[in-house]
Every structure is written in C-alpha cells, then in structure tokens.
Scaffold this motif. Structure first.
Motif, short mmCIF file in Angstrom:
data_model
loop_
_atom_site.label_atom_id
_atom_site.label_comp_id
_atom_site.label_asym_id
_atom_site.label_seq_id
_atom_site.Cartn_x
_atom_site.Cartn_y
_atom_site.Cartn_z
N ASN A 32 14.43 -8.37 30.93
CA ASN A 32 15.94 -7.85 31.93
C ASN A 32 16.99 -9.06 32.53
O ASN A 32 18.20 -8.76 31.57
CB ASN A 32 15.57 -7.13 33.19
CG ASN A 32 15.29 -5.81 32.83
OD1 ASN A 32 13.40 -5.45 33.46
ND2 ASN A 32 15.47 -4.69 31.87
N TYR A 52 22.15 -12.12 31.57
CA TYR A 52 21.71 -10.32 31.43
C TYR A 52 21.31 -10.79 30.18
O TYR A 52 21.95 -10.27 28.93
CB TYR A 52 22.35 -9.95 31.88
CG TYR A 52 22.09 -9.58 33.72
CD1 TYR A 52 21.65 -9.26 34.59
CD2 TYR A 52 23.34 -10.89 34.39
CE1 TYR A 52 21.40 -9.23 36.42
CE2 TYR A 52 23.56 -11.42 35.70
CZ TYR A 52 22.58 -9.77 36.24
OH TYR A 52 22.40 -10.65 37.78
N GLN A 53 20.51 -8.94 29.73
CA GLN A 53 20.00 -8.66 28.46
C GLN A 53 21.68 -8.14 27.75
O GLN A 53 21.50 -8.47 26.48
CB GLN A 53 19.21 -7.05 28.60
CG GLN A 53 18.91 -6.82 27.14
CD GLN A 53 17.57 -5.62 27.27
OE1 GLN A 53 17.79 -4.88 27.94
NE2 GLN A 53 16.59 -6.08 26.53
N GLY A 54 22.78 -7.89 28.92
CA GLY A 54 23.90 -7.44 27.95
C GLY A 54 24.60 -8.54 27.29
O GLY A 54 26.37 -8.60 26.67
N ARG A 56 25.89 -10.69 29.61
CA ARG A 56 26.92 -11.18 31.20
C ARG A 56 25.69 -12.66 31.78
O ARG A 56 25.01 -12.46 31.37
CB ARG A 56 26.62 -9.99 32.33
CG ARG A 56 27.64 -10.59 33.27
CD ARG A 56 27.52 -9.33 34.50
NE ARG A 56 26.64 -9.59 35.42
CZ ARG A 56 25.85 -8.58 36.41
NH1 ARG A 56 26.91 -7.52 36.61
NH2 ARG A 56 25.47 -8.99 36.46
N ASN A 73 17.57 -12.38 22.42
CA ASN A 73 16.61 -11.43 22.59
C ASN A 73 15.75 -11.04 21.96
O ASN A 73 14.42 -10.56 22.17
CB ASN A 73 17.85 -10.20 23.09
CG ASN A 73 18.95 -10.22 24.32
OD1 ASN A 73 18.13 -10.88 25.21
ND2 ASN A 73 19.63 -9.73 23.73
#
Length: 115
Positions: A32, A52-54, A56, A73
């Motif tokens: 995460n 973060y994973q996205g 950010r 990732n």
C-alpha cells in the motif's frame, strides 16, 4: 515473512547526490505504502518521504525540492533520489512499507554527508 533490504548509502560531499533503493520480498500481495525515515544516534526517528500505490507522495519540509521518492510496483521497490545533500542529512536511512495492512522496516543504510 516480508523482508526489506536497503542499499545505496555511502559517503558524499555536501551538494552531492545519492540514490537509495529498497526492495521488498516475501509473501506480498499488496504494497500500500512505501517510504523512508532517518535517524541519527541519540535522535528521534524522522519521517522523510513516502509514496502511495497510486503515486501520491509526501515529504518532510526539510527535503522538499531536493529529494524525490519513486516506486516500481511490479518489483515492490522504492527509491529515494537525494540531491543537494547537506551535512544535516547525515543519518541512517530506513525503508518502511505497509504491506497488506502490516508495517515493516528494513535494517537501514548509512548516509554520510561531509562538509
């Protein structure tokens, strides 16, 4: 068990650059958050950056504009590009990660910035 292994620390002159890497291995289904903290002897550990994973990112104010965090990732790897290093950046840098809701920490890598 999950293992985090840091690398890339070393000795550099003020104004120089280093790139830290941290690879997570083991039973990983979801990473995460990955990030970095640092700690000098006798001092409190300080948050440095996280991603973060996205994608950010967050940084402590003292490194904004100088450090850049990124992640791969697919490889469960996080990087910290450190530019314009200052003597006050001298610390042991620790990788940390939240993996499937469980926090993990690495053993640390030494960063020393000479004046």
């Amino acid at each position: 068990q999950v293992q985090l292994v840091e690398s890339g620390g070393g000795l550099v002159q003020a104004g120089g650059s280093l790139r830290l890497s941290c690879a997570a291995s083991g039973s990983i289904s979801s990473t995460n958050v990955m990030g970095w903290s640092r700690q000098a002897p006798g001092k409190q550990r300080e948050f440095v950056a996280r991603i973060y994973q996205g994608g950010r990112t967050d940084y402590v104010d003292s490194v904004k504009g100088r450090f850049t965090i990124s992640r791969d990732n697919a490889e469960n790897t996080v990087f910290l590009q450190m530019n314009s290093l200052k003597p006050e950046d001298t610390d042991v840098y620790y990788c940390d990660a939240l993996i499937s809701g469980v926090p993990y920490w690495g053993q640390g890598t030494q960063v020393t910035v000479s004046s």
